[in-house]
Motif scaffolding. Sequence first.
Motif, PDB file in Angstrom:
ATOM      1  N   CYS A 121       0.801  -1.238   0.000  1.00 53.04           N
ATOM      2  CA  CYS A 121       0.000   0.000   0.000  1.00 53.04           C
ATOM      3  C   CYS A 121       0.823   1.272   0.000  1.00 53.04           C
ATOM      4  CB  CYS A 121      -0.986   0.113   1.155  1.00 53.04           C
ATOM      5  SG  CYS A 121      -1.194  -1.105   2.318  1.00 53.04           S
ATOM      6  N   CYS A 139      -4.089  -4.251   3.942  1.00 55.71           N
ATOM      7  CA  CYS A 139      -3.904  -4.987   2.695  1.00 55.71           C
ATOM      8  C   CYS A 139      -3.587  -6.442   3.007  1.00 55.71           C
ATOM      9  CB  CYS A 139      -2.791  -4.344   1.860  1.00 55.71           C
ATOM     10  SG  CYS A 139      -1.136  -4.626   2.514  1.00 55.71           S
ATOM     11  N   SER A 140      -3.366  -7.209   1.955  1.00 54.12           N
ATOM     12  CA  SER A 140      -3.193  -8.650   2.133  1.00 54.12           C
ATOM     13  C   SER A 140      -1.791  -9.046   2.611  1.00 54.12           C
ATOM     14  CB  SER A 140      -3.528  -9.373   0.827  1.00 54.12           C
ATOM     15  OG  SER A 140      -2.836  -8.803  -0.251  1.00 54.12           O
ATOM     16  N   TRP A 194      -4.136  -7.632  -2.500  1.00 55.55           N
ATOM     17  CA  TRP A 194      -5.421  -6.985  -2.191  1.00 55.55           C
ATOM     18  C   TRP A 194      -5.183  -5.778  -1.278  1.00 55.55           C
ATOM     19  CZ3 TRP A 194      -7.706  -6.080   2.593  1.00 55.55           C
ATOM     20  CH2 TRP A 194      -9.038  -5.631   2.561  1.00 55.55           C
ATOM     21  N   THR A 195      -5.834  -4.660  -1.588  1.00 55.77           N
ATOM     22  CA  THR A 195      -5.772  -3.520  -0.660  1.00 55.77           C
ATOM     23  C   THR A 195      -7.179  -3.067  -0.304  1.00 55.77           C
ATOM     24  OG1 THR A 195      -5.541  -2.013  -2.521  1.00 55.77           O
ATOM     25  CG2 THR A 195      -3.521  -2.604  -1.371  1.00 55.77           C
ATOM     26  N   GLN A 196      -7.289  -2.576   0.906  1.00 54.46           N
ATOM     27  CA  GLN A 196      -8.568  -2.102   1.439  1.00 54.46           C
ATOM     28  C   GLN A 196      -9.009  -0.846   0.684  1.00 54.46           C
ATOM     29  OE1 GLN A 196     -11.482  -2.471   2.878  1.00 54.46           O
ATOM     30  NE2 GLN A 196     -10.654  -3.144   4.854  1.00 54.46           N
ATOM     31  N   LYS A 219     -10.113   2.149   5.304  1.00 51.77           N
ATOM     32  CA  LYS A 219      -8.764   1.944   5.822  1.00 51.77           C
ATOM     33  C   LYS A 219      -8.658   2.279   7.305  1.00 51.77           C
ATOM     34  CE  LYS A 219      -5.761   1.926   1.873  1.00 51.77           C
ATOM     35  NZ  LYS A 219      -4.929   2.652   0.932  1.00 51.77           N
TER      36      LYS A 219
END
Length: 239
Positions: free
Chosen positions: A55, A91-92, A120-122, A127
């Motif tokens: 991120c 994120c992942s 994957w990111t929020q 957030k």
Amino acid sequence: MSFLGPHTGNINKPYSYLFGPHWKDKKGYRVVEGIDKYNHKFGGNDWNVPVCKLCNEPMHQIFTFDLEDPKLNDINIEGITEIPLVSCLNCSTSWDTQVFKLNPQNKSIEIISQDDIENWTQDDEDKIPSPLPNIKMSLKEMTQDDIPINIIKYENAIELFGTEYLCRILGAPLYAQEPLDRECPVCKKEMNYIATVSGESYYNSFNLIKEVDFTIGEMYLYFTICKECLTIKVECQGT
Ligand SMILES: [Zn+2]
Ligand SMILES: [Zn+2]
């Protein structure tokens, strides 16, 4: 998955089992909001945290523990007065094992490895802010229901964790799936278990951290440290 264990090691290694009477004498604590003689806290930004590779934002200093507290004597590491638990929560990267190096001289943490493959990111609006608000925490001795000495207590403990409190330090790690790999990825020595962090269950309806919505998905994060080389490993298990 079998609850009968052992998954790794042998019967003399208590960390190999999800639950069982061996956890009875391993003293552990709930980390809860409150004033304590020692400087335990949630959030804050006094450690220089790394920037998440996925991120591109500073990681979260989630909890920090004051090792002057005699309750934490088992963690005793020369040259260290506190331990920060760090991970990105947006994120992942936290879904796979992360390895960090602690530099207590300049209070910084660097990334040794992040194994994420999900990318994957929020969403921005969901957030979790970094830094997190700084909130004083205290350590309360675990109740009988927090200690997984048998399968009933194990299930109780899982239910209470994330509902009544968000972090447990020392004692039983409360494995969601399987025992941790406690070999140091850097020097291969045996690592020491520190703490487990849960997000808030039930979409934060209990509001355990009043200033922030601390929902991190259905997972626990397990923190271990190598006393030899100050490597911190963060492992994730889905609940
Ligand atoms: Zn991230
Ligand atoms: Zn090591």
